[in-house]
Design a protein around this motif. Sequence first.
Motif, PDB file in Angstrom:
ATOM      1  N   ALA A 231      19.672 -32.065  42.157  1.00 44.58           N
ATOM      2  CA  ALA A 231      19.393 -32.432  40.762  1.00 44.58           C
ATOM      3  C   ALA A 231      18.055 -31.867  40.301  1.00 44.58           C
ATOM      4  N   GLN A 232      17.048 -31.909  41.177  1.00 43.51           N
ATOM      5  CA  GLN A 232      15.723 -31.371  40.824  1.00 43.51           C
ATOM      6  C   GLN A 232      15.784 -29.861  40.630  1.00 43.51           C
ATOM      7  N   VAL A 233      16.523 -29.183  41.484  1.00 41.53           N
ATOM      8  CA  VAL A 233      16.661 -27.726  41.352  1.00 41.53           C
ATOM      9  C   VAL A 233      17.295 -27.387  40.004  1.00 41.53           C
ATOM     10  N   CYS A 234      18.360 -28.104  39.647  1.00 43.71           N
ATOM     11  CA  CYS A 234      19.061 -27.835  38.379  1.00 43.71           C
ATOM     12  C   CYS A 234      18.170 -28.149  37.178  1.00 43.71           C
ATOM     13  N   ALA A 235      17.406 -29.242  37.265  1.00 41.78           N
ATOM     14  CA  ALA A 235      16.511 -29.612  36.162  1.00 41.78           C
ATOM     15  C   ALA A 235      15.402 -28.578  35.988  1.00 41.78           C
ATOM     16  N   SER A 236      14.821 -28.121  37.098  1.00 40.10           N
ATOM     17  CA  SER A 236      13.763 -27.102  37.029  1.00 40.10           C
ATOM     18  C   SER A 236      14.301 -25.801  36.459  1.00 40.10           C
ATOM     19  N   LEU A 237      15.510 -25.455  36.868  1.00 45.12           N
ATOM     20  CA  LEU A 237      16.140 -24.223  36.388  1.00 45.12           C
ATOM     21  C   LEU A 237      16.324 -24.275  34.869  1.00 45.12           C
ATOM     22  N   LYS A 238      16.826 -25.408  34.385  1.00 49.54           N
ATOM     23  CA  LYS A 238      17.067 -25.574  32.947  1.00 49.54           C
ATOM     24  C   LYS A 238      15.760 -25.554  32.175  1.00 49.54           C
ATOM     25  N   GLU A 239      14.750 -26.265  32.696  1.00 48.58           N
ATOM     26  CA  GLU A 239      13.442 -26.316  32.031  1.00 48.58           C
ATOM     27  C   GLU A 239      12.808 -24.929  31.941  1.00 48.58           C
ATOM     28  N   SER A 240      13.130 -24.076  32.915  1.00 44.55           N
ATOM     29  CA  SER A 240      12.556 -22.725  32.952  1.00 44.55           C
ATOM     30  C   SER A 240      13.288 -21.745  32.048  1.00 44.55           C
ATOM     31  N   GLY A 241      14.409 -22.175  31.460  1.00 42.72           N
ATOM     32  CA  GLY A 241      15.105 -21.307  30.516  1.00 42.72           C
ATOM     33  C   GLY A 241      16.293 -20.558  31.076  1.00 42.72           C
ATOM     34  N   TYR A 242      16.711 -20.916  32.286  1.00 43.16           N
ATOM     35  CA  TYR A 242      17.885 -20.286  32.885  1.00 43.16           C
ATOM     36  C   TYR A 242      19.136 -21.104  32.596  1.00 43.16           C
ATOM     37  N   THR A 243      20.286 -20.446  32.635  1.00 43.11           N
ATOM     38  CA  THR A 243      21.583 -21.115  32.540  1.00 43.11           C
ATOM     39  C   THR A 243      22.299 -20.968  33.880  1.00 43.11           C
ATOM     40  N   LEU A 244      22.624 -22.081  34.482  1.00 42.19           N
ATOM     41  CA  LEU A 244      23.259 -22.075  35.797  1.00 42.19           C
ATOM     42  C   LEU A 244      24.702 -21.593  35.707  1.00 42.19           C
ATOM     43  N   GLY A 259      13.596 -27.837  65.263  1.00 42.19           N
ATOM     44  CA  GLY A 259      12.231 -28.327  65.429  1.00 42.19           C
ATOM     45  C   GLY A 259      11.152 -27.505  64.765  1.00 42.19           C
ATOM     46  N   VAL A 260      11.538 -26.451  64.013  1.00 42.67           N
ATOM     47  CA  VAL A 260      10.530 -25.624  63.349  1.00 42.67           C
ATOM     48  C   VAL A 260      10.336 -26.046  61.894  1.00 42.67           C
ATOM     49  N   ASP A 261      11.141 -27.027  61.444  1.00 37.89           N
ATOM     50  CA  ASP A 261      11.036 -27.552  60.081  1.00 37.89           C
ATOM     51  C   ASP A 261      11.856 -28.841  60.037  1.00 37.89           C
ATOM     52  N   ASP A 262      11.877 -29.501  58.873  1.00 39.84           N
ATOM     53  CA  ASP A 262      12.726 -30.690  58.731  1.00 39.84           C
ATOM     54  C   ASP A 262      13.765 -30.502  57.628  1.00 39.84           C
ATOM     55  N   VAL A 263      14.174 -29.251  57.420  1.00 39.63           N
ATOM     56  CA  VAL A 263      15.154 -28.945  56.380  1.00 39.63           C
ATOM     57  C   VAL A 263      16.500 -29.615  56.702  1.00 39.63           C
ATOM     58  N   THR A 264      17.153 -30.149  55.678  1.00 38.18           N
ATOM     59  CA  THR A 264      18.464 -30.779  55.874  1.00 38.18           C
ATOM     60  C   THR A 264      19.595 -29.920  55.316  1.00 38.18           C
ATOM     61  N   GLY A 265      19.274 -29.088  54.347  1.00 36.25           N
ATOM     62  CA  GLY A 265      20.294 -28.232  53.742  1.00 36.25           C
ATOM     63  C   GLY A 265      19.675 -27.049  53.033  1.00 36.25           C
ATOM     64  N   VAL A 266      20.528 -26.183  52.543  1.00 32.71           N
ATOM     65  CA  VAL A 266      20.099 -24.983  51.821  1.00 32.71           C
ATOM     66  C   VAL A 266      20.962 -24.860  50.575  1.00 32.71           C
ATOM     67  N   PHE A 267      20.343 -24.471  49.465  1.00 36.85           N
ATOM     68  CA  PHE A 267      21.131 -24.227  48.258  1.00 36.85           C
ATOM     69  C   PHE A 267      21.149 -22.738  47.937  1.00 36.85           C
ATOM     70  N   PHE A 268      22.231 -22.318  47.322  1.00 36.62           N
ATOM     71  CA  PHE A 268      22.322 -20.994  46.731  1.00 36.62           C
ATOM     72  C   PHE A 268      22.714 -21.177  45.284  1.00 36.62           C
ATOM     73  N   LEU A 269      22.036 -20.509  44.383  1.00 39.29           N
ATOM     74  CA  LEU A 269      22.460 -20.582  42.992  1.00 39.29           C
ATOM     75  C   LEU A 269      22.420 -19.215  42.328  1.00 39.29           C
ATOM     76  N   LYS A 270      23.324 -19.095  41.378  1.00 38.51           N
ATOM     77  CA  LYS A 270      23.399 -17.899  40.545  1.00 38.51           C
ATOM     78  C   LYS A 270      23.190 -18.376  39.107  1.00 38.51           C
ATOM     79  N   ALA A 271      22.240 -17.750  38.409  1.00 34.56           N
ATOM     80  CA  ALA A 271      21.907 -18.166  37.045  1.00 34.56           C
ATOM     81  C   ALA A 271      21.678 -16.921  36.200  1.00 34.56           C
ATOM     82  N   VAL A 272      21.677 -17.126  34.878  1.00 23.57           N
ATOM     83  CA  VAL A 272      21.447 -16.007  33.962  1.00 23.57           C
ATOM     84  C   VAL A 272      20.307 -16.371  33.002  1.00 23.57           C
ATOM     85  N   ASN A 273      19.526 -15.370  32.661  1.00 20.30           N
ATOM     86  CA  ASN A 273      18.412 -15.531  31.729  1.00 20.30           C
ATOM     87  C   ASN A 273      18.936 -15.300  30.321  1.00 20.30           C
ATOM     88  N   GLN A 274      19.182 -16.406  29.586  1.00 24.74           N
ATOM     89  CA  GLN A 274      19.823 -16.261  28.272  1.00 24.74           C
ATOM     90  C   GLN A 274      18.844 -16.396  27.119  1.00 24.74           C
TER      91      GLN A 274
END
Length: 274
Positions: A231-244, A259-274
């Motif tokens: 949700a934070q990624v999508c909100a930041s993307l929208k605030e920055s002027g991108y369309t997901l 043990g080299v980080d505490d990452v739980t997942g990874v996101f990939f997104l494709k967006a357009v600068n409109q």
Amino acid sequence: MMEQKRKDNGVAAMAVCYEKFDPAAYLQYNYTPPRADFERKDSIVPWKLACLHRAFTEGDVSGELLVDIGSGPTLYQVLSGCEVFNKVLLTDFLDVNRQELKRWLRDEGGCNLDWTPYLQHVCKLEGRQPSEWTEKAAKLRQVITDVVPIDVHCSQPLAPDVLPPSGADCLVSCFCLESVSPDLPSFTRALGHTRKLLRPGGHLLLIGALGESYYFAGPGVRIPVVPLDEAQVCASLKESGYTLIRLEVYTLPPDMRVGVDDVTGVFFLKAVNQ
């Protein structure tokens, strides 16, 4: 005034964290098995390569110039893009990372990771023989025009005249913005700064960590990360002027948590600068 000073202090503190960044250790931690096991369907690196391959071959991403934001010491993120764009520009804040990339580009040896398995895997994704990896490597060296400094916390992240006036046709960025930002507002601002580099109608392909608060960039070199959720990624993307256009999520299997980080997942997104 105080708010600006607090922002500047946070960014400066992040820069200090990166003074001990060790490209060799970072590559060993993240770009060797089990995270880069090309025989496993659930390994993280093949997942990232498949996401990028699909995004670059769907037909809507096109143009002359691809810019990689915060390349680090890695090349995997442009292996599919180099078949679509005639020019690829790599960028990073750290000189040690830029030198690592330049060593590979000059084909002089001394690199901290052998990219051959990556090249072979992407050849297979493209329907080619793995043995054609040498041609792919030659193509990559041909289309990468330069490796230049970048600072995503500056309102103009690249030096003047690095890009044509119209901007880049596509941006790709992997594990950069959340890893160099002291907090969520800084992450969002950095996303907005990078958008200035992209032409209207151009695409952003963004890969990043979910739920990660730190990673190790060398023995004992612990770097803080902004822990993001979808949700934070999508909100930041929208605030920055991108369309997901699309968001995909990968959840790390237990044995990828090495043990080299505490990452739980990874996101990939494709967006357009409109």
